[in-house]
Motif scaffolding. Structure first.
Motif: not given
Length: 422
Positions: A58-60, A110, A240, A243-244, A247
């Motif tokens: 996930l967007a970390l 996530p 996911l 973008r995830q 990342t």
């Protein structure tokens, strides 16, 4: 890649990376497995990696920096003085177990549950990976991570040349694919595709592939199903987002693990320059093939792997036609696959020609093939289709090249040397 099971060039390089990284799994798509079987056999690497390549984060924000624990919890080596280093016992090299890789992946994912199905660390014969099923509460999705080191014959690695390329539009079938350079010089490809190009099952396969200037190679793949094949679809999209995936692939933790891989166990880049006697670069194959095309046929587009495979989309005034070629040394072991109807020439070369339906799902697609195997094991297989994209419907009655022309190309002495002669 078995020459009688051909795929489009993007799938070839995608599968090459899959086989490069993963190890003992089926590739994420039957077509990819076919395209990469040659690399998998030679390098004894992955059969099903589900990583991109038989390709999670996930967007970390606030997650970066998850601590990697060395095997057995050994502390990191501490610096010593020059004098002490002459007598002190050298610190053992840091290694990471398969469980270490899985724990790191779990920390970077996530919120949700990740159930491991397979994992490898840095101390094994094949590169590290983690494969499992992730559920964020919206349905299970299979996720795979593979790590390796890209090597180069020169001093510098060009990430943009080593990262997975996006397909050409005429050979696509993907919903989305982008390749970009990051601020640290890394290159990353993120794509959204399907398990089956013909959509006979709507299982989605999304992935990310990253290469750094230091040669770190991180590959990811995910599905909207607990497995890439033979399991029901459990969610609309994989867990996911693109973008995830980007990342997670960029996380610094993977680079530490790759740095711990023994040098001698890092396989060569999946599309490196020729390494086997008789192996021919994709560029040389295309040069030779262009010289052998019949008059009246123009080249619309082209592409190749780094070695052994190339393709043209040609047009003879009647529409686009895909022409593919494999030039593979050391294939004597397939001699028994040539049937009794195959021709044997005076020099011992085996020749088989055939007309058959296409295998990618396009309506009305046919493939005409000339398959040759010389006594020294050099196999040259040339195929032509009645469409410029075998994933789409036929656009003409017959391929642009006849069986006789395909046979002449496959038997040309051009393939017996590394030089190109007019």
């Amino acid at each position: 890649m078995p020459a009688d099971q051909q795929t489009d060039p993007f799938e070839d390089r995608l599968s090459a990376a899959l086989h490069q990284v993963g190890g003992a799994f089926d590739s994420p798509r039957t077509e990819l497995a076919a395209a990469g079987a040659r690399r998998g056999r030679r390098l004894q690497l992955q059969r099903r990696t589900a990583i991109v390549g038989s390709a999670a984060g996930l967007a970390l924000v606030g997650v970066g920096g998850a601590l990697l624990v060395p095997r057995d919890g050994a502390p990191a080596p501490q610096p010593t003085s020059v004098a002490a280093s002459r007598t002190a016992t050298p610190e053992p090299a840091k290694t990471y177990s398969g469980d270490d890789v899985v724990r790191t992946l779990q920390k970077l994912l996530p919120q949700g549950k990740f159930t491991k199905t397979e994992a490898r660390g840095t101390g094994e014969d094949l590169p590290p990976l983690a494969v499992g099923v992730f559920d964020d509460g919206k349905g299970e999705g299979s996720i795979s991570l593979g790590l390796e080191r890209v090597t180069s014959s020169g001093t510098d690695i060009d990430p943009s040349a080593e990262v997975m390329p996006c397909p050409e539009s005429s050979q696509s079938g993907y919903d989305s694919c982008t390749t970009e350079s990051l601020s640290d010089g890394s290159a990353i490809t993120v794509y959204q595709g399907y398990e089956y190009p013909d959509h006979r099952v709507e299982t989605k396969a999304w992935g990310a592939d990253l290469v750094t200037p230091d040669g770190h190679h991180v590959s990811l793949l995910e599905w909207n199903s607990p497995a890439e094949k033979d399991k029901p679809i459990t969610r609309t999209d994989p867990p996911l987002s693109p973008r995830q995936l980007k990342t997670l692939a960029s996380a610094a933790q993977w680079r530490k693990i790759i740095d711990a891989m023994p040098e001698e166990k890092a396989p060569a880049a999946a599309w490196s320059t020729p390494t086997r006697p008789g192996e021919m670069s994709g560029t040389a194959i295309l040069r030779k093939l262009k010289l052998l095309l019949p008059k009246g046929v123009s080249v619309v587009s082209s592409g190749s792997q780094e070695t052994e495979y190339g393709y043209f989309v040609v047009d003879d005034g009647k529409g686009h036609s895909l022409v593919q070629i494999n030039v593979q040394p050391g294939m004597s072991d397939v001699a028994g696959s040539y049937g009794s109807d195959a021709e044997t020439l005076a020099d011992g070369t085996r020749v088989a020609v055939r007309k058959e339906p296409g295998e990618k799902g396009g309506a009305g697609v046919v493939r005409w093939t000339a398959d040759t195997l010389r006594k020294d094991g050099l196999r040259v297989v040339v195929s032509a289709f009645n469409t410029g994209d075998q994933n789409k419907d036929a656009t003409r009655e017959e391929p642009a090249l006849t069986l006789s022309q395909l046979r002449r190309i496959a038997l040309s002495p051009q393939w017996l040397s590394d030089t190109t002669t007019p």
